[in-house]
Design a protein around this motif. Structure first.
Motif, mmCIF file in Angstrom:
data_model
loop_
_atom_site.group_PDB
_atom_site.id
_atom_site.type_symbol
_atom_site.label_atom_id
_atom_site.label_comp_id
_atom_site.label_asym_id
_atom_site.label_seq_id
_atom_site.Cartn_x
_atom_site.Cartn_y
_atom_site.Cartn_z
ATOM 1 N N ARG A 145 -15.429 -1.438 -12.777
ATOM 2 C CA ARG A 145 -16.493 -1.273 -12.466
ATOM 3 C C ARG A 145 -17.132 -0.336 -11.323
ATOM 4 N NH1 ARG A 145 -18.871 -7.300 -13.064
ATOM 5 N NH2 ARG A 145 -17.295 -7.684 -12.849
ATOM 6 N N ALA A 146 -16.008 -0.335 -9.826
ATOM 7 C CA ALA A 146 -15.926 0.615 -8.960
ATOM 8 C C ALA A 146 -14.809 1.411 -9.468
ATOM 9 C CB ALA A 146 -16.859 -0.363 -8.243
ATOM 10 N N VAL A 147 -14.561 2.150 -7.762
ATOM 11 C CA VAL A 147 -13.446 2.591 -7.736
ATOM 12 C C VAL A 147 -13.072 2.318 -6.558
ATOM 13 C CG1 VAL A 147 -12.351 5.061 -7.149
ATOM 14 C CG2 VAL A 147 -14.253 4.915 -8.957
ATOM 15 N N LEU A 148 -11.791 1.546 -7.045
ATOM 16 C CA LEU A 148 -11.348 0.199 -5.233
ATOM 17 C C LEU A 148 -10.459 1.201 -4.574
ATOM 18 C CD1 LEU A 148 -11.666 -3.170 -6.421
ATOM 19 C CD2 LEU A 148 -14.022 -1.969 -5.882
ATOM 20 N N PHE A 149 -10.461 0.992 -3.750
ATOM 21 C CA PHE A 149 -9.324 1.498 -2.779
ATOM 22 C C PHE A 149 -8.841 0.401 -1.608
ATOM 23 C CE2 PHE A 149 -11.561 5.347 -3.803
ATOM 24 C CZ PHE A 149 -10.478 5.984 -4.003
ATOM 25 N N ALA A 150 -7.327 0.214 -1.540
ATOM 26 C CA ALA A 150 -7.445 -0.631 -0.123
ATOM 27 C C ALA A 150 -6.244 -0.019 0.668
ATOM 28 C CB ALA A 150 -6.593 -2.100 -1.588
ATOM 29 N N ARG A 151 -6.671 -0.800 1.457
ATOM 30 C CA ARG A 151 -5.106 -0.781 2.449
ATOM 31 C C ARG A 151 -4.556 -2.323 3.200
ATOM 32 N NH1 ARG A 151 -8.504 1.241 7.479
ATOM 33 N NH2 ARG A 151 -8.755 -0.081 8.578
ATOM 34 N N ILE A 152 -3.453 -2.257 3.417
ATOM 35 C CA ILE A 152 -2.539 -2.917 2.767
ATOM 36 C C ILE A 152 -1.654 -3.162 4.112
ATOM 37 C CG2 ILE A 152 -2.751 -4.136 0.929
ATOM 38 C CD1 ILE A 152 -0.459 -2.811 0.419
ATOM 39 N N LEU A 153 -1.187 -3.884 4.442
ATOM 40 C CA LEU A 153 -0.026 -3.701 5.578
ATOM 41 C C LEU A 153 1.029 -3.897 5.028
ATOM 42 C CD1 LEU A 153 -0.196 -7.456 7.326
ATOM 43 C CD2 LEU A 153 -0.456 -5.386 7.572
ATOM 44 N N PRO A 154 1.976 -2.582 5.212
ATOM 45 C CA PRO A 154 3.685 -2.376 4.738
ATOM 46 C C PRO A 154 4.312 -2.652 4.939
ATOM 47 C CG PRO A 154 3.251 -1.688 7.999
ATOM 48 C CD PRO A 154 2.103 -2.334 6.829
ATOM 49 N N SER A 155 4.233 -4.392 3.797
ATOM 50 C CA SER A 155 5.372 -5.171 2.917
ATOM 51 C C SER A 155 5.209 -5.300 1.738
ATOM 52 C CB SER A 155 5.280 -6.673 3.793
ATOM 53 O OG SER A 155 3.366 -7.297 3.171
ATOM 54 N N VAL A 156 6.424 -5.134 1.803
ATOM 55 C CA VAL A 156 6.904 -6.339 -0.035
ATOM 56 C C VAL A 156 6.032 -6.742 -0.700
ATOM 57 C CG1 VAL A 156 8.002 -6.285 -1.444
ATOM 58 C CG2 VAL A 156 9.350 -5.061 0.611
ATOM 59 N N THR A 157 5.577 -7.800 0.028
ATOM 60 C CA THR A 157 4.414 -9.158 -0.436
ATOM 61 C C THR A 157 3.014 -8.170 -0.096
ATOM 62 O OG1 THR A 157 5.500 -10.857 0.826
ATOM 63 C CG2 THR A 157 3.256 -11.602 0.704
ATOM 64 N N ALA A 158 2.643 -7.318 0.617
ATOM 65 C CA ALA A 158 1.315 -6.739 0.774
ATOM 66 C C ALA A 158 0.998 -6.220 -0.729
ATOM 67 C CB ALA A 158 0.941 -6.156 1.893
ATOM 68 N N LEU A 159 2.656 -5.242 -1.422
ATOM 69 C CA LEU A 159 2.876 -4.140 -1.963
ATOM 70 C C LEU A 159 2.545 -4.425 -3.442
ATOM 71 C CD1 LEU A 159 2.660 -1.206 -2.869
ATOM 72 C CD2 LEU A 159 4.976 -1.737 -2.706
ATOM 73 N N GLU A 160 2.700 -6.152 -3.482
ATOM 74 C CA GLU A 160 3.158 -6.310 -4.513
ATOM 75 C C GLU A 160 2.278 -7.450 -5.024
ATOM 76 O OE1 GLU A 160 6.290 -9.113 -3.750
ATOM 77 O OE2 GLU A 160 7.856 -7.672 -4.996
ATOM 78 N N ALA A 161 1.089 -7.668 -4.316
ATOM 79 C CA ALA A 161 -0.226 -8.216 -4.556
ATOM 80 C C ALA A 161 -1.185 -7.196 -4.420
ATOM 81 C CB ALA A 161 -0.383 -9.067 -3.231
ATOM 82 N N ALA A 162 -0.912 -6.164 -3.816
ATOM 83 C CA ALA A 162 -1.595 -5.126 -4.399
ATOM 84 C C ALA A 162 -2.053 -4.874 -5.834
ATOM 85 C CB ALA A 162 -2.014 -3.985 -3.509
ATOM 86 N N ILE A 163 -0.676 -3.922 -5.949
ATOM 87 C CA ILE A 163 -0.813 -4.132 -8.316
ATOM 88 C C ILE A 163 -0.748 -4.906 -8.709
ATOM 89 C CG2 ILE A 163 1.435 -3.360 -9.006
ATOM 90 C CD1 ILE A 163 3.103 -1.937 -6.983
ATOM 91 N N ALA A 164 -0.436 -6.091 -8.315
ATOM 92 C CA ALA A 164 -0.944 -7.343 -8.996
ATOM 93 C C ALA A 164 -2.116 -7.609 -8.765
ATOM 94 C CB ALA A 164 0.096 -8.744 -8.530
ATOM 95 N N ALA A 165 -3.200 -6.572 -8.101
ATOM 96 C CA ALA A 165 -4.620 -6.141 -8.398
ATOM 97 C C ALA A 165 -5.046 -5.143 -9.000
ATOM 98 C CB ALA A 165 -4.590 -7.354 -7.025
ATOM 99 N N GLY A 166 -4.034 -5.180 -9.712
ATOM 100 C CA GLY A 166 -4.954 -3.420 -10.220
ATOM 101 C C GLY A 166 -4.722 -2.014 -9.703
ATOM 102 N N PHE A 167 -4.337 -2.518 -8.079
ATOM 103 C CA PHE A 167 -4.760 -0.997 -7.036
ATOM 104 C C PHE A 167 -3.101 0.151 -8.030
ATOM 105 C CE2 PHE A 167 -6.711 -4.179 -5.456
ATOM 106 C CZ PHE A 167 -7.866 -3.233 -4.908
ATOM 107 N N THR A 168 -3.781 1.071 -8.195
ATOM 108 C CA THR A 168 -2.700 1.736 -8.465
ATOM 109 C C THR A 168 -2.215 2.690 -6.750
ATOM 110 O OG1 THR A 168 -4.175 4.125 -8.712
ATOM 111 C CG2 THR A 168 -3.601 2.511 -10.826
ATOM 112 N N PRO A 169 -0.324 3.542 -7.269
ATOM 113 C CA PRO A 169 -0.414 4.189 -5.309
ATOM 114 C C PRO A 169 -1.316 5.123 -5.192
ATOM 115 C CG PRO A 169 1.574 3.999 -7.499
ATOM 116 C CD PRO A 169 0.122 3.803 -8.263
ATOM 117 N N ASP A 170 -2.140 6.192 -5.577
ATOM 118 C CA ASP A 170 -3.296 6.590 -5.380
ATOM 119 C C ASP A 170 -4.149 6.127 -4.646
ATOM 120 O OD1 ASP A 170 -3.278 6.048 -8.221
ATOM 121 O OD2 ASP A 170 -4.620 7.861 -7.847
ATOM 122 N N ARG A 171 -3.862 4.914 -5.329
ATOM 123 C CA ARG A 171 -5.489 4.004 -4.045
ATOM 124 C C ARG A 171 -5.147 3.045 -3.171
ATOM 125 N NH1 ARG A 171 -9.836 3.721 -9.976
ATOM 126 N NH2 ARG A 171 -9.711 5.984 -9.870
#
Length: 242
Positions: A137-163
């Motif tokens: 319903r929106a175009v979402l982008f995220a800033r995360i910490l440079p950690s494996v845990t943060a990256l995995e959480a972002a991917i699980a929430a539907g964020f693609t590498p370009d976002r």
């Protein structure tokens, strides 16, 4: 730390007092520390980083976010006494080019503020799962910490590498501005983390390109003792030194 491990830690290292200087949104950590200290009869003091203030960034004492002065804040979402539901301004009305303070993530996600927007989330990886239903319903982008845990959480929430982008704070105003422009951001969601969390930088940059900034207010916790004065926190620690 857990309800089982924290008491053991306090006993093992002969802890005689606890200064809780965790993040303003680290609710579970603070509640655990409060409960454990009460049970163990250990002195507890909460050091709450000062709220953002346009007139002064001094460490004045703030007891609760709900009792702090809100003269500088714009529309705040409140609870209806009758229904208990969040009452939000009409999101289809003209949004002012000024920060909008909401009382919780729930108030934001239950409204239609995000609909059709290009949204930059700077709220930490732990909150990203909340936004998963909004991916279509929106175009979402995220800033995360440079950690494996943060990256995995972002991917699980539907964020693609370009976002998503992994950066460790602090983020300068120039870099913040460049990211928003690169992704053509129309809305930024952040937490009321104060100057220490670079909330001031986001407020500054949001005014320039006309991006709508939404600030999620700090959760209210009944701290038994609390201060935003660093000297008071230091005196508390020093009083237990021998």
């Amino acid at each position: 730390m857990t309800a089982a491990s924290l008491p053991q830690f306090l006993q093992q290292y002969n802890i005689v007092a606890v200064l809780d200087a965790s993040h303003p949104f680290a609710v579970e950590i603070s509640q655990l520390a409060i409960a454990t200290c009460k049970h163990q009869q250990i002195p507890y003091l909460r050091y709450e980083r000062p709220q953002w203030n346009p007139e002064s960034h001094s460490s004045s004492v703030i007891r609760h976010a709900s009792t702090a002065s809100t003269s500088h804040q714009l529309p705040t979402v409140s609870k209806s006494a009758d229904s208990g539901q969040s009452q939000v301004p009409n999101p289809k009305s003209k949004i002012p080019n000024s920060p909008l303070l909401l009382d919780s993530f729930k108030s934001l996600l239950s409204s239609s503020y995000l609909a059709g927007q290009r949204v930059f989330l700077t709220t930490g990886y732990r909150s990203l799962e909340r936004f998963k239903p909004w991916q279509d319903r929106a175009v979402l982008f995220a800033r995360i910490l440079p950690s494996v845990t943060a990256l995995e959480a972002a991917i699980a929430a539907g964020f693609t590498p370009d976002r998503m982008i992994a950066l460790r704070p602090p983020i300068s105003a120039d870099l913040e501005r460049a990211l928003w422009q690169q992704w053509q951001i129309s809305m930024v969601v952040t937490k009321a983390s104060g100057t220490a969390g670079r909330e001031d930088v986001k407020r500054q940059v949001a005014v320039e390109p006309g991006v709508q900034l939404i600030v999620i207010a700090r959760p209210e916790i009944a701290y038994p003792e609390q201060t935003s004065d660093l000297s008071v926190a230091l005196e508390f620690c020093q009083s237990f030194c021998t």
